[in-house]
Design a protein around this motif. Sequence first.
Motif, PDB file in Angstrom:
ATOM      1  N   GLU A 183      32.868 -44.314  42.150  1.00  0.00           N
ATOM      2  CA  GLU A 183      32.332 -43.102  42.576  1.00  0.00           C
ATOM      3  C   GLU A 183      32.835 -42.761  43.949  1.00  0.00           C
ATOM      4  OE1 GLU A 183      28.718 -45.907  41.122  1.00  0.00           O
ATOM      5  OE2 GLU A 183      30.557 -46.014  41.891  1.00  0.00           O
ATOM      6  N   GLU A 228      41.498 -38.498  41.746  1.00  0.00           N
ATOM      7  CA  GLU A 228      40.960 -37.990  40.214  1.00  0.00           C
ATOM      8  C   GLU A 228      41.817 -37.127  39.539  1.00  0.00           C
ATOM      9  OE1 GLU A 228      36.336 -36.740  40.741  1.00  0.00           O
ATOM     10  OE2 GLU A 228      37.371 -36.036  42.394  1.00  0.00           O
ATOM     11  N   ARG A 267      32.104 -43.207  36.875  1.00  0.00           N
ATOM     12  CA  ARG A 267      32.518 -41.616  37.011  1.00  0.00           C
ATOM     13  C   ARG A 267      32.852 -41.352  38.250  1.00  0.00           C
ATOM     14  NH1 ARG A 267      29.592 -36.766  37.527  1.00  0.00           N
ATOM     15  NH2 ARG A 267      27.594 -37.502  37.939  1.00  0.00           N
ATOM     16  N   THR A 316      35.161 -39.330  33.617  1.00  0.00           N
ATOM     17  CA  THR A 316      34.453 -40.466  33.129  1.00  0.00           C
ATOM     18  C   THR A 316      35.376 -41.215  32.562  1.00  0.00           C
ATOM     19  OG1 THR A 316      32.526 -38.892  32.824  1.00  0.00           O
ATOM     20  CG2 THR A 316      32.566 -41.013  31.472  1.00  0.00           C
ATOM     21  N   ALA A 370      32.867 -48.039  30.871  1.00  0.00           N
ATOM     22  CA  ALA A 370      32.072 -47.970  32.161  1.00  0.00           C
ATOM     23  C   ALA A 370      31.411 -49.432  32.391  1.00  0.00           C
ATOM     24  CB  ALA A 370      30.779 -46.972  31.824  1.00  0.00           C
TER      25      ALA A 370
END
Length: 414
Positions: free
Chosen positions: A308, A315, A333, A373, A377
């Motif tokens: 996060e 990014e 994400r 994303t 995860a």
Amino acid sequence: MHKKLFFVSIFSLLVWLATSRAQAFSSADSLAQLVNEAWQIIDTTYYDTTFHGANWKSLRQKYLSEHYHSKAHAYAAINEMLAQLEQPATRLLTSEEFAAFLQEVTGQPHDGLGLLELLSVDLDERTKQLVVVSPVFNSPAARAGLWPHDRLTHIEEAATAEMSLKDAMKRLRKPAGQEVKLTITRENQEKHFALRSEALTPTASALYTAVKFEQGRKIGYLALRMFLQNSSAELREALIKLVQKKVQGFILDLRHNPGGSMASCLQIVGAFLGELPIGKISSRGVISVLAGQGEKLTNLPVVVLVNEGTASAAELLAAALQSHQRAILVGARTFGKGLVHGFQQLSDGAMLMVTIGKLQTLSGEEILREGITPEVAIDMPPSLTETVASTNDKQYLEAVKILARRIAPAGDRK
């Protein structure tokens, strides 16, 4: 005419193109000229040609018809014009405020809490609330336990609901040794922190590298915590040394990286991809393509850690490696910071920060608010107080597993 000091900032991706010297202004005509300069800059460079519904032409007539008796009066008029855009990042900075901002985002030594303007703390585009992006590594804010997406509701006793980022930074920047009390909300719970400002040198902790032996594999670990002007040269040198040490693959840790220099970002992308297209910028109806810069240094497999607190330049780097299937992303994400900003200097030395575009992935998806994303995860609190790249780091351990599977037999390595 206004002189220009441009940088392009993908929410803090910085590229410096020119400098200029401030002039003295005091007459009514000169003060009106400042207002007109600001209007013209917005008119020609602001990314939204609808100006958020404001009648920009009529605003010029309104504010140029006024008689300005002081610089403060002219600045107030400029701020009123900018408020019509309802874009908090587009704002006026005095030469002193800009100097403090520049000192922080370029990694120069300074006193502070580790909450750098735009990089570590910003205004949410939708709610207009002050929000933590990611504190500087090993800073008072990081050690105290501030997390990405924490909502900063009070600085000392002052509520931040109607506070601009500029005003907030005045309260957060304190000489070393002074205490600042903060109140934040996290998942609807209120938390209180007492931080003590200290001398910070972000360059000292911007890049950490190590050779790690995991699951019978020799892995090059690179933790990039900010994109500073020298980060690309340091990371490229580190890559070369790790290859010389016969590592079999890389884990690139971009967690808690709030962004930084765009030039460094593009050169780091180039080290893994070469000069391939990596993303896009949308501005005033025009799409521009960004590309990696410099020689590709390795074909070894890569796994990228994100969370996060991964924002802006980080990014862009993660999305580029993902788009070209050069790396697998592991973690959570990312933050979702994707506006492009520029600075232009007014004739008196003040700086006008202007939102001039939106950042997109190579496929045309916006990063703003959406983030990137990861393919894998792994839920884990985004804390900077925990030991990273250790047996307690679930995201790192998953990255090791994936990289071990991707590492080719010895005869196939490059």
